[in-house]
Design an enzyme around this catalytic site. Structure first.
Site, PDB file in Angstrom:
ATOM      1  N   HIS A 168       0.731  -1.146  -0.336  1.00 26.65           N
ATOM      2  CA  HIS A 168      -0.094  -0.308  -0.256  1.00 26.65           C
ATOM      3  C   HIS A 168       1.098   0.785   0.092  1.00 26.65           C
ATOM      4  O   HIS A 168       1.966   0.796   0.534  1.00 26.65           O
ATOM      5  CB  HIS A 168      -0.673  -0.063   1.330  1.00 26.65           C
ATOM      6  CG  HIS A 168      -1.530   1.436   0.968  1.00 26.65           C
ATOM      7  ND1 HIS A 168      -1.790   2.417   1.440  1.00 26.65           N
ATOM      8  CD2 HIS A 168      -3.435   0.751   1.181  1.00 26.65           C
ATOM      9  CE1 HIS A 168      -2.748   2.732   1.041  1.00 26.65           C
ATOM     10  NE2 HIS A 168      -3.562   2.142   1.515  1.00 26.65           N
ATOM     11  N   GLN A 212      -4.201  -4.630   6.469  1.00 24.40           N
ATOM     12  CA  GLN A 212      -5.752  -6.108   6.658  1.00 24.40           C
ATOM     13  C   GLN A 212      -5.465  -7.708   7.118  1.00 24.40           C
ATOM     14  O   GLN A 212      -6.937  -8.527   6.643  1.00 24.40           O
ATOM     15  CB  GLN A 212      -4.917  -5.860   4.661  1.00 24.40           C
ATOM     16  CG  GLN A 212      -5.533  -5.058   4.327  1.00 24.40           C
ATOM     17  CD  GLN A 212      -6.772  -4.910   3.212  1.00 24.40           C
ATOM     18  OE1 GLN A 212      -8.023  -5.522   4.330  1.00 24.40           O
ATOM     19  NE2 GLN A 212      -7.006  -3.093   3.262  1.00 24.40           N
ATOM     20  N   LYS A 222     -10.596  -1.188   9.931  1.00 26.39           N
ATOM     21  CA  LYS A 222     -10.455  -2.515   9.392  1.00 26.39           C
ATOM     22  C   LYS A 222     -10.737  -3.265  10.453  1.00 26.39           C
ATOM     23  O   LYS A 222     -11.237  -4.221  10.025  1.00 26.39           O
ATOM     24  CB  LYS A 222      -9.418  -2.758   8.882  1.00 26.39           C
ATOM     25  CG  LYS A 222      -8.524  -0.983   8.185  1.00 26.39           C
ATOM     26  CD  LYS A 222      -7.992  -1.460   6.738  1.00 26.39           C
ATOM     27  CE  LYS A 222      -7.490  -0.179   6.075  1.00 26.39           C
ATOM     28  NZ  LYS A 222      -7.920  -0.253   5.365  1.00 26.39           N
TER      29      LYS A 222
HETATM   30  C1  LIG Z   1      -2.263  -2.543   2.962  1.00 24.28           C
HETATM   31  C2  LIG Z   1      -2.862  -1.593   3.694  1.00 24.28           C
HETATM   32  N1  LIG Z   1      -1.990  -0.370   4.578  1.00 24.28           N
HETATM   33  C3  LIG Z   1      -2.310   0.318   5.153  1.00 24.28           C
HETATM   34  C4  LIG Z   1      -3.583   0.727   4.960  1.00 24.28           C
HETATM   35  C5  LIG Z   1      -3.605   2.621   5.679  1.00 24.28           C
HETATM   36  O1  LIG Z   1      -4.255   2.389   6.617  1.00 24.28           O
HETATM   37  P1  LIG Z   1      -4.910   3.901   7.010  1.00 24.28           P
HETATM   38  O2  LIG Z   1      -5.264   4.270   5.546  1.00 24.28           O
HETATM   39  O3  LIG Z   1      -6.490   3.585   8.356  1.00 24.28           O
HETATM   40  O4  LIG Z   1      -3.416   4.100   7.629  1.00 24.28           O
HETATM   41  C6  LIG Z   1      -4.461   0.457   4.566  1.00 24.28           C
HETATM   42  C7  LIG Z   1      -5.516   1.065   3.948  1.00 24.28           C
HETATM   43  O5  LIG Z   1      -6.458   0.993   2.987  1.00 24.28           O
HETATM   44  C8  LIG Z   1      -4.127  -1.059   3.413  1.00 24.28           C
HETATM   45  O6  LIG Z   1      -5.340  -1.374   3.437  1.00 24.28           O
END
Ligand SMILES: Cc1ncc(COP(=O)(O)O)c(C=O)c1O
Lengths: 415, 149
Positions: A132, A212, A235
């Site tokens: 991500h 995730q 999540k």
């Molecule tokens: C694999 C992964 N890492 C990091 C994030 C970022 O999480 P957050 O937006 O809650 O900080 C997400 C959320 O979309 C994710 O799916």
């Protein structure tokens, strides 16, 4: 319910669990909501909503500072949530649980404190191709500041890490490895234990992005031996705006603080400030008290259902959905790892993901379309975007049938 | 109730299936790329100008049905128009997809009015207007790729 379904999932009563989620009974565009965007954010059970509401209506106050009863109640609920997080991921001490805004902030915290203090010009940081953006950009920014070099573990056509390539990337220059536990764009479950062990053979520190993973699988940071582990409450059926950074105590102790302010200090004079002990050293300012307490309630909630039961049921959903999807002519799955969480990413021959998303929305079905904050994955598969259905334990096979029917309908519009 | 067919009208589906004026132009006077990072929609516009007048126009790239159909219909509508006329039609088109359409001069829009259904889907407005923003910038002499974000 028919008897074979009852046999495969004993004690997993989806209908009853769905009753805990008020939003699941609403309609969208005149149709019952089919919520299949759980990888973006999950829905919240009444138990979480009411816990937050109770905090605001019964004992709202600031923590750690007041001598009055409300403050004591709030502080103890906040710290109780920390202990829940500790046992949820089996950390050895509640000092290792730092509350942050979410996974993104957790990773940025490590990059800005541990990273800046320990990673120098010429050192190497390894990430993977399926990260991500929140597990890419903070490391790029760090590399820009200090002259370190970013290395990337490639992935194969199934969307699995190529572990041989990872082994080749590791060297005495490797100082940090940052890898996602489960890919939000592909669903791949990465072999993080092996990744961690290999990194440790080269004395590199490992950061696991667990955003995730925590909703789908149980985590034991001690048996994984990971150095940092990050996850987001929203999540995990908890509120937005809060998350956890787990770090090994010795690492956290040695790290410089992240932000300066109230709560993170022991004593302030203009000559010198003494920083507070863990975990407060990393929690400057008034935190998201309601959020943390709500996260505690979410952890109680999933723990009661049991992550093993959740994983088993979701695996059944994924197999059912995968099989059904593959019967659709012109549909190609993106992400076919052998070890996969309940995420179905795909593209269609004649239907662009965005048109599919709009048409499904018209049937009350919420999926996500786009690059899923993982543009390098899109480039790797030479596609601009995918459609992604991601399942939680409150989804049903019937909802998957509705999804499949919706996809067939979308095809009719364009073919 | 709003019907999906109002968004994906026959004419839109048709322009998506066989886009008009699709393809790279030989020695265009102006070329400009437009990008919608949210969707990954990406198109390039090619223009041949005769003074202030659009003599020829084509596009290529990839995107959702709304963005491809919109570019196809726009290029059809723009041939022979002056920059000023193009701007006027763009303003009307923008009104059409972002408001209830009461101030729209539908005579000016012709077939383009088929895209009115987009207004029911605010996240899709950018798909329909990407080609227009790109044209606007190209007519202004912009050289670097534009982005809707
Ligand atoms: C694999 C992964 N890492 C990091 C994030 C970022 O999480 P957050 O937006 O809650 O900080 C997400 C959320 O979309 C994710 O799916």
């Amino acid at each position: 319910m028919n008897s074979t379904a009852a046999l495969t999932t004993p004690a997993f009563n989806v209908d009853a669990l769905r009753q805990d989620f008020p939003i699941l009974s609403r309609a969208v565009r005149g149709k019952p909501l089919v919520y299949l965007d759980n990888a973006a954010t999950s829905q919240k059970p009444t138990q979480v909503i009411e816990t937050i509401s109770r905090y605001y209506s019964e004992y709202n106050s600031n923590i750690h500072r007041g001598v009055h009863s409300l403050s004591e109640e709030a502080t103890s609920a906040y710290e109780a949530a920390r202990e829940k997080c500790q046992s949820f991921i089996n950390a050895s001490s509640d000092k290792e649980i730092i509350f942050v805004k979410g996974t993104t902030e957790a990773i940025n915290l490590v990059a800005n404190t541990y990273g800046r203090a320990n990673i120098k010009a010429g050192d190497e940081i390894i990430v993977s191709w399926m990260e991500h953006h929140s597990n890419i950009v903070p490391w790029q920014m760090l590399c820009e500041q200090n002259g370190a070099v970013l290395k990337v573990i490639p992935i194969n056509d199934a969307g699995e890490l190529i572990m041989d390539e990872y082994r080749k990337l590791l060297s005495s220059k490797t100082k940090l490895v940052a890898v996602g536990h489960i890919s939000n764009a592909l669903g791949s479950i990465n072999p993080i234990k092996e990744i961690i062990d290999l990194a440790h053979q080269h004395d590199a520190v490992v950061v696991i992005d667990g955003a995730q993973a925590t909703p789908h699988t149980s985590i034991d940071v001690q048996s994984l031996d990971c150095d940092f582990y990050a996850f987001s409450s929203h999540k995990l059926f908890g509120p937005t705006g809060v998350g956890v950074l787990y770090g090994k105590q010795a690492l956290l102790e040695a790290m410089p603080p992240y932000q300066g302010g109230g709560d993170m200090i022991k004593m302030v004079t203009f000559e010198k400030t003494m920083y507070n002990e863990l975990p407060h050293k990393f929690e400057a300012g008034t935190p998201n008290i309601a959020g943390v307490i709500g996260l505690g309630a979410a952890i109680d909630y999933v723990s009661e259902i049991g992550l093993d039961a959740i994983a088993t049921y979701e695996h059944e959903l994924l197999e059912y959905a995968t099989e059904a999807a593959l019967t659709i002519d012109g549909l190609r799955l993106i992400g076919t790892a052998r070890n996969k969480a309940s995420i179905l990413s795909f593209v269609m021959d004649k239907v662009h993901p965005h048109d599919l998303g709009t048409i499904l929305d018209h049937n009350g079905i919420a999926i996500r379309t786009g690059h899923h904050c993982a543009m390098p994955v899109m480039d790797r598969f030479e596609i601009p975007a995918t459609a992604r259905a991601s399942f939680a334990f409150y989804n049903t096979k019937h909802e998957i049938d509705v999804l499949i029917e919706g996809i067939e309908n979308a095809k009719k519009v364009f073919c | 109730m709003f019907d999906l067919k109002d968004l994906y009208q026959e004419v839109i589906v048709d322009h998506n299936r066989s886009p008009r004026n699709f393809g790279k132009m030989e020695s265009p006077d102006r070329t400009l790329e437009g990008f919608n990072p949210l969707c990954g929609d990406r198109l390039t516009l090619y223009l041949k100008m005769e003074g202030e007048q659009i003599d020829d126009i084509s596009f290529d790239g990839s995107g959702c049905a709304i963005s491809v159909a919109s570019a196809s219909m726009m290029t059809d509508a723009m041939k022979g128009k002056t920059a000023k006329e193009a701007e006027e039609i763009f303003n009307n088109f923008h009104e059409l997809v972002t408001t209830d359409g009461s101030n729209v001069d539908s005579d000016k829009l012709g077939k383009l009015a088929a895209l009115a259904g987009v207004r029911e889907y605010p996240t899709r407005v950018k798909c329909a207007t990407l080609c227009w923003h790109t044209l606007h910038s190209a007519l202004e002499g912009e050289q670097t790729a534009i982005s809707t974000e």
